[in-house]
Design a protein around this motif. Structure first.
Motif, PDB file in Angstrom:
ATOM      1  N   PRO B  19      11.311   8.335  22.895  1.00 63.30           N
ATOM      2  CA  PRO B  19      10.015   7.918  22.343  1.00 63.30           C
ATOM      3  C   PRO B  19       9.658   8.726  20.878  1.00 63.30           C
ATOM      4  CG  PRO B  19       9.463   9.141  24.219  1.00 63.30           C
ATOM      5  CD  PRO B  19      10.772   9.028  24.081  1.00 63.30           C
ATOM      6  N   PHE B  20       8.809   8.078  20.075  1.00 64.52           N
ATOM      7  CA  PHE B  20       8.089   8.804  18.874  1.00 64.52           C
ATOM      8  C   PHE B  20       6.714   8.781  19.145  1.00 64.52           C
ATOM      9  CE2 PHE B  20       6.174   7.769  14.817  1.00 64.52           C
ATOM     10  CZ  PHE B  20       6.448   8.881  14.174  1.00 64.52           C
ATOM     11  N   ARG B  21       6.142  10.106  19.171  1.00 62.03           N
ATOM     12  CA  ARG B  21       5.043  10.297  19.630  1.00 62.03           C
ATOM     13  C   ARG B  21       3.911  10.296  18.210  1.00 62.03           C
ATOM     14  NH1 ARG B  21       3.996  14.609  24.411  1.00 62.03           N
ATOM     15  NH2 ARG B  21       4.939  13.044  25.981  1.00 62.03           N
ATOM     16  N   ALA B  22       3.690   8.857  17.847  1.00 59.34           N
ATOM     17  CA  ALA B  22       2.636   9.126  16.509  1.00 59.34           C
ATOM     18  C   ALA B  22       1.357   9.649  16.770  1.00 59.34           C
ATOM     19  CB  ALA B  22       2.345   7.654  16.364  1.00 59.34           C
ATOM     20  N   VAL B  23       1.051   9.864  18.202  1.00 59.91           N
ATOM     21  CA  VAL B  23      -0.377  10.596  18.400  1.00 59.91           C
ATOM     22  C   VAL B  23       0.156  11.466  19.786  1.00 59.91           C
ATOM     23  CG1 VAL B  23      -2.644  10.572  19.285  1.00 59.91           C
ATOM     24  CG2 VAL B  23      -1.935   8.809  17.316  1.00 59.91           C
ATOM     25  N   GLU B  41      -2.646  14.223   6.062  1.00 60.73           N
ATOM     26  CA  GLU B  41      -1.824  13.262   5.125  1.00 60.73           C
ATOM     27  C   GLU B  41      -1.396  12.200   5.797  1.00 60.73           C
ATOM     28  OE1 GLU B  41       1.259  15.850   2.930  1.00 60.73           O
ATOM     29  OE2 GLU B  41       0.673  17.021   4.790  1.00 60.73           O
ATOM     30  N   SER B  42      -1.162  11.429   4.888  1.00 64.48           N
ATOM     31  CA  SER B  42      -0.399  10.121   5.467  1.00 64.48           C
ATOM     32  C   SER B  42       0.688  10.213   6.654  1.00 64.48           C
ATOM     33  CB  SER B  42       0.332   9.374   4.280  1.00 64.48           C
ATOM     34  OG  SER B  42       0.284   7.853   4.225  1.00 64.48           O
ATOM     35  N   GLY B  43       0.654   9.270   7.511  1.00 61.05           N
ATOM     36  CA  GLY B  43       1.587   9.685   8.634  1.00 61.05           C
ATOM     37  C   GLY B  43       1.078  10.359   9.846  1.00 61.05           C
ATOM     38  N   SER B  44       0.060  10.994   9.662  1.00 63.29           N
ATOM     39  CA  SER B  44      -0.474  12.188  10.766  1.00 63.29           C
ATOM     40  C   SER B  44      -1.040  11.645  11.860  1.00 63.29           C
ATOM     41  CB  SER B  44      -1.406  13.160   9.947  1.00 63.29           C
ATOM     42  OG  SER B  44      -2.445  12.498   9.601  1.00 63.29           O
ATOM     43  N   GLY B  45      -1.158  10.179  11.858  1.00 62.94           N
ATOM     44  CA  GLY B  45      -1.478   9.535  13.227  1.00 62.94           C
ATOM     45  C   GLY B  45      -3.046   9.227  13.315  1.00 62.94           C
ATOM     46  N   LYS B  46      -3.743   9.264  12.013  1.00 62.40           N
ATOM     47  CA  LYS B  46      -5.399   9.043  12.288  1.00 62.40           C
ATOM     48  C   LYS B  46      -5.622   7.560  12.402  1.00 62.40           C
ATOM     49  CE  LYS B  46      -5.491   9.888   7.767  1.00 62.40           C
ATOM     50  NZ  LYS B  46      -4.128  10.105   7.401  1.00 62.40           N
ATOM     51  N   SER B  47      -4.883   6.328  11.720  1.00 64.10           N
ATOM     52  CA  SER B  47      -5.008   5.207  12.171  1.00 64.10           C
ATOM     53  C   SER B  47      -4.837   4.847  13.652  1.00 64.10           C
ATOM     54  CB  SER B  47      -4.276   4.297  11.177  1.00 64.10           C
ATOM     55  OG  SER B  47      -4.806   4.396   9.979  1.00 64.10           O
ATOM     56  N   VAL B  48      -3.532   5.428  14.159  1.00 63.60           N
ATOM     57  CA  VAL B  48      -2.946   5.027  15.455  1.00 63.60           C
ATOM     58  C   VAL B  48      -4.130   5.585  16.668  1.00 63.60           C
ATOM     59  CG1 VAL B  48      -1.220   5.176  17.043  1.00 63.60           C
ATOM     60  CG2 VAL B  48      -0.772   4.781  14.737  1.00 63.60           C
ATOM     61  N   ASP B 178     -12.006   3.559   8.822  1.00 67.26           N
ATOM     62  CA  ASP B 178     -10.623   3.894   8.429  1.00 67.26           C
ATOM     63  C   ASP B 178     -10.182   3.872   7.000  1.00 67.26           C
ATOM     64  OD1 ASP B 178      -7.945   4.894   8.356  1.00 67.26           O
ATOM     65  OD2 ASP B 178      -6.995   3.206   9.753  1.00 67.26           O
ATOM     66  N   GLU B 179     -10.473   4.937   6.336  1.00 67.15           N
ATOM     67  CA  GLU B 179     -10.143   4.939   4.916  1.00 67.15           C
ATOM     68  C   GLU B 179     -11.038   3.852   4.288  1.00 67.15           C
ATOM     69  OE1 GLU B 179      -6.292   6.174   3.719  1.00 67.15           O
ATOM     70  OE2 GLU B 179      -5.712   7.046   5.444  1.00 67.15           O
ATOM     71  N   PRO B 180     -12.371   3.756   4.363  1.00 66.96           N
ATOM     72  CA  PRO B 180     -12.821   2.503   3.954  1.00 66.96           C
ATOM     73  C   PRO B 180     -12.935   2.396   2.342  1.00 66.96           C
ATOM     74  CG  PRO B 180     -14.402   4.416   4.472  1.00 66.96           C
ATOM     75  CD  PRO B 180     -12.984   4.649   4.999  1.00 66.96           C
ATOM     76  N   THR B 211     -10.387   9.835   6.468  1.00 73.21           N
ATOM     77  CA  THR B 211     -10.258  10.006   5.129  1.00 73.21           C
ATOM     78  C   THR B 211      -9.285  10.807   4.514  1.00 73.21           C
ATOM     79  OG1 THR B 211     -11.530  10.552   2.911  1.00 73.21           O
ATOM     80  CG2 THR B 211     -12.288  11.711   4.794  1.00 73.21           C
ATOM     81  N   HIS B 212      -8.734  10.604   3.259  1.00 69.24           N
ATOM     82  CA  HIS B 212      -8.067  11.653   2.607  1.00 69.24           C
ATOM     83  C   HIS B 212      -8.711  12.567   1.851  1.00 69.24           C
ATOM     84  CE1 HIS B 212      -3.776  10.200   3.682  1.00 69.24           C
ATOM     85  NE2 HIS B 212      -4.511   9.116   3.265  1.00 69.24           N
ATOM     86  N   ASP B 213     -10.064  12.118   1.711  1.00 72.56           N
ATOM     87  CA  ASP B 213     -10.606  12.940   0.554  1.00 72.56           C
ATOM     88  C   ASP B 213     -11.635  13.947   1.204  1.00 72.56           C
ATOM     89  OD1 ASP B 213     -12.500  13.550  -1.567  1.00 72.56           O
ATOM     90  OD2 ASP B 213     -12.827  11.534  -1.930  1.00 72.56           O
TER      91      ASP B 213
HETATM   92  N1  LIG Z   1       3.243  -0.064  15.418  1.00 79.23           N
HETATM   93  C1  LIG Z   1       4.183   1.121  15.107  1.00 79.23           C
HETATM   94  N2  LIG Z   1       5.143   1.136  15.642  1.00 79.23           N
HETATM   95  C2  LIG Z   1       5.929   2.149  15.271  1.00 79.23           C
HETATM   96  N3  LIG Z   1       5.623   3.229  14.617  1.00 79.23           N
HETATM   97  C3  LIG Z   1       4.122   3.294  14.249  1.00 79.23           C
HETATM   98  C4  LIG Z   1       3.393   2.115  14.449  1.00 79.23           C
HETATM   99  N4  LIG Z   1       2.210   2.270  13.940  1.00 79.23           N
HETATM  100  C5  LIG Z   1       2.231   3.429  13.278  1.00 79.23           C
HETATM  101  N5  LIG Z   1       3.400   4.161  13.537  1.00 79.23           N
HETATM  102  C6  LIG Z   1       3.924   5.374  12.966  1.00 79.23           C
HETATM  103  O1  LIG Z   1       2.859   6.282  13.272  1.00 79.23           O
HETATM  104  C7  LIG Z   1       2.582   7.318  12.514  1.00 79.23           C
HETATM  105  C8  LIG Z   1       1.175   7.478  12.445  1.00 79.23           C
HETATM  106  O2  LIG Z   1       0.606   6.350  11.431  1.00 79.23           O
HETATM  107  P1  LIG Z   1      -0.820   6.331  11.149  1.00 79.23           P
HETATM  108  O3  LIG Z   1      -0.888   4.821  10.500  1.00 79.23           O
HETATM  109  O4  LIG Z   1      -1.638   6.697  12.427  1.00 79.23           O
HETATM  110  O5  LIG Z   1      -0.899   7.230  10.018  1.00 79.23           O
HETATM  111  P2  LIG Z   1      -2.228   7.725   9.242  1.00 79.23           P
HETATM  112  O6  LIG Z   1      -2.668   9.080   9.381  1.00 79.23           O
HETATM  113  O7  LIG Z   1      -3.273   6.591   9.465  1.00 79.23           O
HETATM  114  O8  LIG Z   1      -1.748   7.403   7.637  1.00 79.23           O
HETATM  115  P3  LIG Z   1      -2.550   6.980   6.416  1.00 79.23           P
HETATM  116  O9  LIG Z   1      -3.210   7.741   5.951  1.00 79.23           O
HETATM  117  O10 LIG Z   1      -1.303   6.327   5.603  1.00 79.23           O
HETATM  118  O11 LIG Z   1      -3.046   5.638   6.956  1.00 79.23           O
HETATM  119  C9  LIG Z   1       3.396   7.122  11.153  1.00 79.23           C
HETATM  120  O12 LIG Z   1       4.508   7.741  11.378  1.00 79.23           O
HETATM  121  C10 LIG Z   1       3.916   5.479  11.530  1.00 79.23           C
HETATM  122  O13 LIG Z   1       5.124   5.219  10.869  1.00 79.23           O
END
Ligand SMILES: Nc1ncnc2c1ncn2[C@@H]1O[C@H](COP(=O)(O)OP(=O)(O)OP(=O)(O)O)[C@@H](O)[C@H]1O
Ligand SMILES: [Mg+2]
Lengths: 336, 326
Positions: B19-23, B41-48, B178-180, B211-213
């Motif tokens: 598995p890939f742990r996004a969070v 930063e981008s990809g750190s899992g905030k949106s997820v 989420d980053e409005p 936010t990034h800001d």
């Molecule tokens: N549906 C999905 N399937 C597989 N991987 C996912 C999915 N959604 C997100 N990820 C992965 O989870 C990780 C975190 O993504 P997320 O969108 O939460 O980052 P973020 O912190 O919101 O970044 P950003 O600032 O760019 O919005 C990323 O590596 C992304 O590729």
């Protein structure tokens, strides 16, 4: 919207010229002529043959015949059928309702089954259902109409005896033609038995004719739906706490329908082409069968007029579809 | 007890075996009327993280947590139907790109009234009145003419105002943003942030601001949660963290702020990017980029340790003078 319609109507002129030219050229390319075929096995005295050809204007050079034909057609005169001596327009519009009825039922069959199946396949993508739909629709799309029709007739009409083999209605019924649509006319006459018989006759031809559109609609709905489901606004709709059904039927479907409607419109041409075969197989008294018969009789005016009118119908329907498209898609509606 | 409690939330994608742990074990809480900033930063899992909270992670994504409670209700145990009664009403969310967030086929009014119809009920006329009121509240000029506009007729800033109106339609007690402002022009960004702050104060909403800001966090938030590669690396009160960051990652983020140094050298002290699915290192996830990494950091993953100042996930947290403690 008005300028849009005008522009589309303007495009009709070159299209018409093209269609008449091709129809004219093709029918004259086929060997044989109407007089010869009318005379049949017995043959005809060459002098008499030449005289008849002259009377009908077939002795003139082709370009002259074409110009005469266009000149008359522009005044709404498509000539008379050589066989029946009836005006081509009258013949066409007497038979056309039968073709419309069949085509509409086929399209209805395709849409009523294709849309829900496509939606479900998109929601359950990768499932057994999805794979089955994709497989079956590919098979349906590649099926030769002739073969498919014969297979269905063999199974349902010959072996099981569930459906009639040919015609629009059982010979026992006589229904006064009012609209030309058998389903409507039988109801107008208040004859439910006749209605049932008409419906019975429609089933197999509709399925045969609707198979390719069904496959196309199902596949298109699926792919379009799958694309839309990934959109941001679908996530937003779900974040509002809407039910899955509402998200799919209200938010996704409306957007997914935009390309599907276009495809349905484009299927109208395919449908009429298919109708020619289907009507011939099922002895369905529509313009398709009439065209085929006219071709084998080298009935030049009937074939040319028929092709011209069918082309006109296809273009008209496509225009309507484009306008419908604007109704579904506000971005098009407000573009001007 | 906080209004929103997330305890060890984990979201995984990909195959069950690899598995890939996004969070990865994220814990955080938001109180009534509190503004919590989530940065990383981008990809750190905030949106997820926020999507998991809203129940918007689809198969094949897997969501697990020790606890996921909102207002005393257990979101983990809730059925879809129960969850939908909370989501969109008590918890609302606005997204990054307003131009793609509105359904192009329906008018602005329809989309706002729909949220009202599902959660608040009322007659058509009442919903329309309330919608006009909402559009007015979010600063849309001439609401009576905009209510029947289609999304493509609106600018990005206007669309985001509509999204905000839609989100606050049912008076949510928690708003996730989420980053409005990321997708908007710089001048509009400030206006939208002002609007969010104003609404947050007036309605006493909890606000989870992703936010990034960092400047925005300094201005608007009480607490900050710093995320890196799916993990919370530091939490605490905004003033305390800004004054003396304890995690090298937070320190690097802060150093990239204009007043702390050159604006161009964003994260200059941390070369590289957030590790993705295939390049997660052993030990501390930051170790390849961290200037203070030790043998221990490369071997053993640090746990999040909490004290009265907040939490930090580091073997050698920075002291007040910015040096790592051994
Ligand atoms: N549906 C999905 N399937 C597989 N991987 C996912 C999915 N959604 C997100 N990820 C992965 O989870 C990780 C975190 O993504 P997320 O969108 O939460 O980052 P973020 O912190 O919101 O970044 P950003 O600032 O760019 O919005 C990323 O590596 C992304 O590729
Ligand atoms: Mg994000």
């Amino acid at each position: 919207m008005l300028s849009f319609v005008l522009r589309r109507v303007g495009l009709l002129v070159p299209t018409f010229i093209g269609v008449t030219l091709i129809a004219f050229a093709l029918i004259h390319l086929i060997p044989g002529d109407p007089i010869e075929l009318l005379a049949g096995e017995r043959g005809i005295d060459p002098a008499r043959h030449a005289q008849l050809m002259r009377e009908m204007g077939f002795d003139q050079p082709l370009w002259q015949q074409y110009l005469n034909y266009i000149g008359a057609a522009l005044q709404g005169d498509l000539g008379r059928s050589i066989k029946t001596r009836e005006p081509v327009l009258t013949e066409f519009f007497t038979l056309f309702p039968a073709t419309i009825e069949l085509s509409l039922c086929a399209m209805l069959f395709a849409v009523v089954i294709g849309l829900p199946v496509g939606i479900l396949a998109a929601i359950r993508r990768g499932s057994v259902f999805d794979h089955t739909v994709m497989g079956v629709s590919l098979a349906g799309y590649s099926m030769p109409i002739f073969w498919w029709a014969l297979l269905l007739i063999l199974v349902f009409s010959v072996n099981l005896g569930w459906t009639p083999v040919s015609g629009r209605i059982a010979v026992a019924y006589f229904v006064e033609p009012v609209t030309g649509f058998m389903l409507i006319d039988t109801l107008l006459a208040g004859d439910t038995d006749a209605f049932a018989s008409a419906l019975h006759h429609l089933v197999l031809p509709s399925i045969v004719l609707g198979t390719i559109p069904l496959a196309v609609v199902a596949r298109m709905t699926r792919s379009s739906m799958m694309e839309v489901i990934r959109e941001d606004y679908i996530r937003v709709a779900r974040a509002k706490g809407l039910s899955q059904t509402r998200v799919i039927l209200v938010h996704a479907l409306r957007n997914a329908l935009i390309p599907v409607v276009t495809v349905i419109g484009l299927q109208i041409g395919t449908l009429l082409a298919g109708a020619i075969l289907t009507e011939t197989i099922f002895a369905w008294p529509g313009v398709g069968k009439w065209l085929v018969d006219s071709i084998s009789r080298r009935d030049y005016p009937a074939v040319q007029g028929g092709i011209l009118l069918v082309a006109a119908v296809v273009m008209l329907v496509n225009l309507l579809v484009d306008m419908l498209y604007g109704l579904i898609n506000p971005r098009i509606r407000h573009a001007r | 007890m906080a209004m929103l409690e997330i305890d060890r939330l984990t979201v995984e994608f990909g195959r069950e075996e690899a598995p890939f742990r996004a969070v990865d074990g994220v814990s955080l809480s938001v109180d009534r009327g509190e503004v919590v900033g989530i940065v990383g930063e981008s990809g750190s899992g905030k949106s997820v993280t926020s999507l998991a909270l809203m129940g918007l992670i689809d198969y094949p994504g897997r969501v697990r947590a020790e606890r996921l409670r909102f207002d005393g209700q257990d979101l983990l145990a809730a059925s879809d139907r129960q969850r939908r009664r909370i989501v969109g009403k008590d918890i609302a969310m606005i997204f990054q790109d307003p131009m793609t967030s509105l359904n192009p086929c329906y008018t602005v009014g329809f989309q706002i009234m729909e949220a009202l119809a599902v959660h608040a009920g009322g007659s058509r006329a009442e919903r329309r009145t309330r919608t006009l009121e909402l559009l007015e509240q979010v600063g849309i000029p001439d609401p009576a003419s905009r209510i029947d506009a289609y999304p493509h007729q609106l600018s990005g800033g206007m669309s985001q105002r509509v999204m905000i109106a839609m989100a606050i339609a049912c008076n949510p007690s928690l708003l996730i943003a989420d980053e409005p402002t990321t997708a908007l022009d710089v001048t509009i960004q400030a206006q939208i942030m002002d609007l969010l702050r104003e609404l947050q104060t007036r309605n006493r909403m909890g606000l989870m601001l992703i936010t990034h800001d960092l400047a925005v966090v300094a201005e608007s938030c009480q607490r900050i949660v710093v995320m890196y590669a799916g993990q919370v690396v530091e939490t605490g009160a905004v003033e305390a963290v800004f004054a003396a960051p304890r995690h090298p990652y937070t320190a690097a983020l802060l150093a990239s702020l204009p007043e702390h140094g050159s604006y161009k050298s964003r994260l200059a002290s941390l070369p590289g990017v957030v590790p993705g699915q295939y390049d997660r290192p052993r030990g501390c996830l930051l170790n390849p980029r961290c200037p203070h990494a030790t043998e221990r950091c490369r071997a053993e993953a640090p746990q999040l340790r909490s004290d009265d100042r907040g939490g930090v996930r580091c073997h050698t947290p920075l002291a007040a003078d910015g040096r790592p403690t051994p």
